[in-house]
Every structure is written in C-alpha cells, then in structure tokens.
Design an enzyme around this catalytic site. Sequence first.
Site, PDB file in Angstrom:
ATOM      1  N   TRP A 104      44.070  64.242  54.549  1.00 13.41           N
ATOM      2  CA  TRP A 104      42.404  64.075  54.635  1.00 13.41           C
ATOM      3  C   TRP A 104      42.114  62.636  55.684  1.00 13.41           C
ATOM      4  O   TRP A 104      41.455  62.875  55.452  1.00 13.41           O
ATOM      5  CB  TRP A 104      42.056  64.239  53.553  1.00 13.41           C
ATOM      6  CG  TRP A 104      42.697  65.770  52.557  1.00 13.41           C
ATOM      7  CD1 TRP A 104      43.063  66.082  51.729  1.00 13.41           C
ATOM      8  CD2 TRP A 104      41.624  66.929  53.395  1.00 13.41           C
ATOM      9  NE1 TRP A 104      43.677  67.757  51.183  1.00 13.41           N
ATOM     10  CE2 TRP A 104      42.683  68.414  52.945  1.00 13.41           C
ATOM     11  CE3 TRP A 104      40.422  67.418  54.578  1.00 13.41           C
ATOM     12  CZ2 TRP A 104      41.854  69.798  53.176  1.00 13.41           C
ATOM     13  CZ3 TRP A 104      40.734  69.181  54.731  1.00 13.41           C
ATOM     14  CH2 TRP A 104      41.177  69.951  53.912  1.00 13.41           C
ATOM     15  N   ASP A 174      37.815  58.685  48.931  1.00 17.91           N
ATOM     16  CA  ASP A 174      37.875  60.244  48.994  1.00 17.91           C
ATOM     17  C   ASP A 174      38.434  60.613  47.503  1.00 17.91           C
ATOM     18  O   ASP A 174      39.691  60.756  46.892  1.00 17.91           O
ATOM     19  CB  ASP A 174      38.232  60.666  50.184  1.00 17.91           C
ATOM     20  CG  ASP A 174      38.837  62.153  49.706  1.00 17.91           C
ATOM     21  OD1 ASP A 174      38.323  62.744  48.850  1.00 17.91           O
ATOM     22  OD2 ASP A 174      38.937  62.052  50.998  1.00 17.91           O
ATOM     23  N   LYS A 198      38.476  70.537  43.423  1.00 14.67           N
ATOM     24  CA  LYS A 198      39.308  70.836  43.085  1.00 14.67           C
ATOM     25  C   LYS A 198      39.474  70.538  41.573  1.00 14.67           C
ATOM     26  O   LYS A 198      40.696  70.935  40.710  1.00 14.67           O
ATOM     27  CB  LYS A 198      40.211  69.149  43.678  1.00 14.67           C
ATOM     28  CG  LYS A 198      40.037  68.762  45.203  1.00 14.67           C
ATOM     29  CD  LYS A 198      40.907  70.373  46.038  1.00 14.67           C
ATOM     30  CE  LYS A 198      40.730  71.276  47.993  1.00 14.67           C
ATOM     31  NZ  LYS A 198      40.830  69.449  48.301  1.00 14.67           N
TER      32      LYS A 198
HETATM   33  C1  LIG Z   1      40.581  69.645  49.540  1.00 16.51           C
HETATM   34  C2  LIG Z   1      40.092  68.083  50.125  1.00 16.51           C
HETATM   35  C3  LIG Z   1      39.072  67.286  51.127  1.00 16.51           C
HETATM   36  C4  LIG Z   1      38.589  68.758  51.125  1.00 16.51           C
HETATM   37  O1  LIG Z   1      37.365  68.716  51.257  1.00 16.51           O
HETATM   38  P1  LIG Z   1      36.728  69.875  51.109  1.00 16.51           P
HETATM   39  O2  LIG Z   1      35.188  70.176  49.822  1.00 16.51           O
HETATM   40  O3  LIG Z   1      36.994  71.854  52.225  1.00 16.51           O
HETATM   41  O4  LIG Z   1      35.123  70.085  52.096  1.00 16.51           O
HETATM   42  C5  LIG Z   1      39.071  66.678  50.872  1.00 16.51           C
HETATM   43  N1  LIG Z   1      39.543  65.426  50.452  1.00 16.51           N
HETATM   44  C6  LIG Z   1      40.730  65.447  50.050  1.00 16.51           C
HETATM   45  C7  LIG Z   1      41.631  64.436  48.763  1.00 16.51           C
HETATM   46  C8  LIG Z   1      40.575  66.813  50.052  1.00 16.51           C
HETATM   47  O5  LIG Z   1      41.365  67.205  48.645  1.00 16.51           O
END
Ligand SMILES: *Cc1c(COP(=O)(O)O)cnc(C)c1O
Length: 366
Positions: A104, A174, A198
């Site tokens: 990511w 993030d 998540k």
């Molecule tokens: C799942 C995830 C993403 C992507 O998320 P989307 O909502 O599908 O764009 C980005 N960063 C991390 C750390 C993730 O676990």
Amino acid sequence: MTTHRIFNFSAGPAVLPEEVLVEARDNLLSLGQSGIGILECSHRSKEFEAILAEAETNLRELLGVPSGYRVLFLSGGATMQFSMVPMNLLLPGTVGDYVLTGEWSKKALIEAQRVGETHVAATTEPEQFRRIPRSDELHCSERSAYVHTTSNNTIWGTEWHHEPDAAGRPIVCDMSSDFLSRPVDVARYGLIYAGAQKNAGPAGVTVVIVRDDMLRLDKAAQAKLPIMLNYRTYIENKSMYNTPPVFPIYIVHLVARWLRRFGGLAKMAEHNRAKAQLIYDAIDGVSGFYRGHAARDSRSLMNITFRLPTEALEEQFAKEAKAAGMDGLKGHRSVGGIRASVYNAFPIAGAQALAHFMTDFAARHG
Ligand SMILES: *Cc1c(COP(=O)(O)O)cnc(C)c1O
C-alpha cells in the site's frame, strides 16, 4: 432469529460487531420512530445530521483528537487519499517523503509521483517487508512537505510499534488497517486517513483527520483542484458538499458507540494483544512447522501472516480450517501462505479456535 456465523478472518471488508449488525438491521426499516429506514433517509434530514455529528464527536473522544484538527468523511477509499494527499499538501518546491513498508505504501508513492517531487525516506523491500524501519533509518528530504507512513501493513502483517520520528516534519499516515485498534497520539500527525472497511465499518467511507495548518494551497492552486479532491470542500461543507456515503457513515457511528461501551481504545488494544498473542504463540510453539513472516518486533496485532512447509500444506490448511468454521485465511495473492486478520470485532474465541487448530494440524502433518 439467530443466524449461523463463522469465524471470519478476512482482511477486509472484515468482521463487524454483531451488536452493530443487529441494530443496523432493525434500523433498515425505520430509523428510530421516524418510519423511514437508514438506506432511504435524506442526508439533510435531522436524523442523519445527528448521526454524522455524533460519529465525529465519538471519534474525537476515542482518539483524543486535539483542537485544530478536522475530522472528515470521504468516499473513494484509502486509495483516493494516495492522490488527495499530494494534490493538497505537496506544494511547489517541496518533496513528499515516503516510507515503504509494503504494497500500500508503494501504491501511495506511485500516486504522489504523478503529482510532484517524491523521495523514498526508507524502505524494507529488500527484506521482503519483514520489518518496520528503525527511527535512525529514516532519511527525509530537507524540503519535505510531509513524511508518509503506513501504520499497519495489511498484506505483509507488520505494524509500527513506535510512533514514527521524522525530526519535526509533519507525518501523514495511512492507518486503514489498524485505525481505532489502539490509542494514537494524534498530535504527532499532520494527517491521518483510514478506509473504514478493515476496522471501523463497511467499505464506502474513508475517515480523514487533518491539522488545519497542513492545508496551505493558495486560492489559485485550489481553484485548479477538482472540487471533490480538495479537502477544503469537505471542511467547508461538513463532509456534505454532495451526498455522503450515508449508510457506511451510519455504521461507523455505531462502531464508535460500540467502542465507547467497550471502554475505549486502550481497552481495545489490550483485547487485540491477547487475541494476537494466542496465534503468535501457536506459530512459535510448534518449532519449525510454522514460519511467521514478520520480524518479532514488527508483528502486526491485526494481520498475522505465516507460512507452512509447503504450498500444498497451506492449501490443505485453509481448506480444513474452512470446514472447521474458520474462513478467510488464505494469504494475499502477492505473498501467499496464511493470513489471519483479527480486527477489533473479531472474537477471542475465534483466536483460540485457530490456535488449537494450528497445534492439531501441525501434530498431524509435522
Ligand atoms: C486496504 C488498504 C488500502 C486500500 O483501501 P481502499 O479503501 O480499498 O482504497 C490502503 N491502505 C491500507 C493500509 C489498506 O489496508
């Protein structure tokens, strides 16, 4: 009516608290006494305005968000933040520093490269992202606009257990896969973002927490930004410039209430440590059969990744586990192996069941 539910180890969208699902089910037909269901109500209704306001208040309370920070609700997933962060924060003459700890963060860097100048402040890719870099391994640019980090690496199963130290530069993080799983010192961050699916709700809403002084684009530069990609649009319209994702926000609101009833994030962190410990003990306990991917000091409490002696055994493991009521254990396609995701709402009984299953499986096949 009780519904059969299994232990869901999915990495995302992931398990939600049963209490939340039951309440949402009841409110599908009528939100409180309104006679209108949550999927049908106007985002301008006083019912929804109250939900949005309480969601923000509870998130502020849970995370201890200081004044001077905005809490925003957006669409487009965490992936849209990969673009919005540089479009809003990477001013001409400045550099976006990226710490690469997994897939990511690499994707975040690629989007920033489309927008402006970037620099890799640290990477653990040569070590298959097994660990989080130490503070002394971060080499940030002199002209840094921000240092981008990823608090939990969902795919590789690593997590920061120290707050990143960027020598005073603003940190953008993030937090998609460990948001609300533990206390965070928000004051150390310039901007935090998290896709909800998540740990905080269903897919469809992303929470952004941003310190006002991070937004320094002048009026002319702002005028060139698409309106939906400008953080100020969300600030000035209380996340309601257009129709917001009403239902996902409603669920995040219920999850935030549930977390407060649970006792807050310190309590939740303890619960998460206990769950993860059961599974890591099972990995470490059967010598040589299971190989954890993450270095010990970087182990994620949310996503636990490990390998078995052969791919055939990994396939059999996932298959037998599924038959035993445990689903979602197959590792990400880019890594392989097994991944057990044990987010906030995942019950301790499920972690116990997996640990028992692992010991038994190793005894039968080791
Ligand atoms: C799942 C995830 C993403 C992507 O998320 P989307 O909502 O599908 O764009 C980005 N960063 C991390 C750390 C993730 O676990």
